[in-house]
Design an enzyme around this catalytic site. Sequence first.
Site, short mmCIF file in Angstrom:
data_model
loop_
_atom_site.label_atom_id
_atom_site.label_comp_id
_atom_site.label_asym_id
_atom_site.label_seq_id
_atom_site.Cartn_x
_atom_site.Cartn_y
_atom_site.Cartn_z
N LYS A 157 0.84 -1.21 0.00
CA LYS A 157 0.00 0.00 0.00
C LYS A 157 0.87 1.26 0.00
O LYS A 157 0.64 2.19 -0.76
CB LYS A 157 -0.91 0.06 1.24
CG LYS A 157 -1.91 -1.07 1.36
CD LYS A 157 -2.82 -0.87 2.56
CE LYS A 157 -2.16 -0.95 3.92
NZ LYS A 157 -1.63 -2.28 4.28
N ARG A 192 -9.69 1.12 8.76
CA ARG A 192 -9.30 -0.26 8.99
C ARG A 192 -10.37 -1.03 9.75
O ARG A 192 -10.21 -2.23 9.99
CB ARG A 192 -8.04 -0.24 9.85
CG ARG A 192 -6.86 -0.97 9.27
CD ARG A 192 -5.78 -0.79 10.31
NE ARG A 192 -4.61 -1.52 10.03
CZ ARG A 192 -3.52 -1.02 9.43
NH1 ARG A 192 -3.53 0.22 8.99
NH2 ARG A 192 -2.46 -1.75 9.28
N ARG A 230 11.00 -5.97 4.44
CA ARG A 230 10.80 -4.52 4.33
C ARG A 230 11.90 -3.76 5.06
O ARG A 230 12.29 -4.10 6.17
CB ARG A 230 9.44 -4.17 4.94
CG ARG A 230 9.14 -2.71 4.94
CD ARG A 230 7.69 -2.40 4.99
NE ARG A 230 6.95 -3.12 6.01
CZ ARG A 230 5.60 -3.20 5.99
NH1 ARG A 230 4.92 -2.65 5.01
NH2 ARG A 230 4.98 -3.86 6.95
N ARG A 244 11.13 -2.23 10.77
CA ARG A 244 10.07 -1.89 11.72
C ARG A 244 10.01 -2.93 12.84
O ARG A 244 10.13 -4.12 12.59
CB ARG A 244 8.72 -1.87 11.01
CG ARG A 244 8.42 -0.54 10.37
CD ARG A 244 7.21 -0.58 9.47
NE ARG A 244 6.06 -1.27 10.03
CZ ARG A 244 4.87 -1.31 9.44
NH1 ARG A 244 4.70 -0.70 8.28
NH2 ARG A 244 3.87 -1.94 9.98
P1 ADP Z 1 0.53 -2.65 7.99
O1 ADP Z 1 1.82 -3.01 7.35
O2 ADP Z 1 0.09 -3.70 8.99
O3 ADP Z 1 -0.54 -2.30 7.02
P2 ADP Z 1 0.65 0.10 9.08
O4 ADP Z 1 1.96 0.75 8.88
O5 ADP Z 1 -0.48 0.57 8.24
O6 ADP Z 1 0.91 -1.45 8.95
O7 ADP Z 1 0.21 0.24 10.60
C1 ADP Z 1 1.07 -0.12 11.66
C2 ADP Z 1 0.27 -0.22 12.94
O8 ADP Z 1 -0.31 1.05 13.25
C3 ADP Z 1 -0.91 -1.18 12.87
O9 ADP Z 1 -0.54 -2.52 13.13
C4 ADP Z 1 -1.80 -0.61 13.98
O10 ADP Z 1 -1.31 -0.96 15.27
C5 ADP Z 1 -1.61 0.89 13.82
N1 ADP Z 1 -2.61 1.47 12.89
C6 ADP Z 1 -2.37 2.06 11.69
N2 ADP Z 1 -3.50 2.49 11.12
C7 ADP Z 1 -4.50 2.16 11.97
C8 ADP Z 1 -5.91 2.32 11.96
N3 ADP Z 1 -6.54 2.92 10.94
N4 ADP Z 1 -6.62 1.87 13.02
C9 ADP Z 1 -6.01 1.28 14.06
N5 ADP Z 1 -4.70 1.08 14.15
C10 ADP Z 1 -3.92 1.51 13.12
#
Ligand code: ADP
Length: 303
Positions: A83, A160, A194, A238
């Site tokens: 994404k 989400r 990553r 990460r």
């Molecule tokens: P991923 O690679 O899992 O898509 P992200 O970088 O989008 O990871 O998000 C990392 C973390 O930040 C998630 O695992 C969650 O803990 C938190 N997070 C990000 N966006 C949201 C959201 N919209 N609602 C709740 N938690 C979120």
Amino acid sequence: MAVLSRCSRAVTAATTPNAAAAKFSYLIRALSPFSSSSSSPSTFDADNGLNSRIKPAVLGTLKREPKDRNVQWVFLGCPGVGKGTYASRLSDLLGIPHIATGDLVRDELASSGPLSSQLKEIVNQGKLVSDEIIIDLLSKRLEAGEAKGESGFILDGFPRTVRQAEILEGVTDIDLVINLKLREEALLAKCLGRRICSECGGNYNVACIDIKAENGKPGMYMAPLPPPLQCASKLITRADDTEEVVKQRLRIYQAMTLPVEDYYRSRGKLLEFDLPGGVRESWPKLLHALNLEDEEDKQSAAA
Ligand code: ADP
């Protein structure tokens, strides 16, 4: 201390869906100058638990015709699907901000602010942060962008949950939701491979994915995505990209975010896009699916 009370006030103030929606709508109102001719249909529903008091404001002032503003797109997809990579490329191409809630969470985490240790625990267990905290972080980001004259957005990682989608739908029109899909076998390897540049935030990948054709299923090859020279010595991994945590994030995606796909599918906004391979192969196809062209990419491919 002042920051502590500000943040806890924000979180406490947003402990009900009504408060969360009101906070977000206030922000989007600031974001989207009023178009009185707006006749966009709204799916905002006073009975869905959101704040009925903000309904007239939402309908009257928050909706802008797509022709009067930049695009408002959302990227959906499992952890590791890419994404961030595609949203950031589209952001560069279209000159529209790419807003990744995961980045906002990580910035907050790194800030050693009062929310930091709470977020660290949640994120490092692969769980979702509460809707209220996410909306608060996103609101602040949008507000800062608005102050700089930004218009439109490509959201990555938000919404989400169905509740987040309802709140967003209640306050602004999302034009398109791009649902990126990748074979499950590749997702874990992509997360583990990553790497992020600690300076510019660029996303790279050291994984070389080579899935052999089997039982009638075609093979798939995804070349690594190496960093440019200036980022190579600044790469970090990460903390939540460990095997155990990635598996947990994938489970949470299935439980909490798959219903968001259905939410947008039933509204006719979902564009399904199966990634055929790595960026070189997928990017031109994604552009084609979006009716876009990347002159620079065409030139470098021809060179
Ligand atoms: P991923 O690679 O899992 O898509 P992200 O970088 O989008 O990871 O998000 C990392 C973390 O930040 C998630 O695992 C969650 O803990 C938190 N997070 C990000 N966006 C949201 C959201 N919209 N609602 C709740 N938690 C979120």
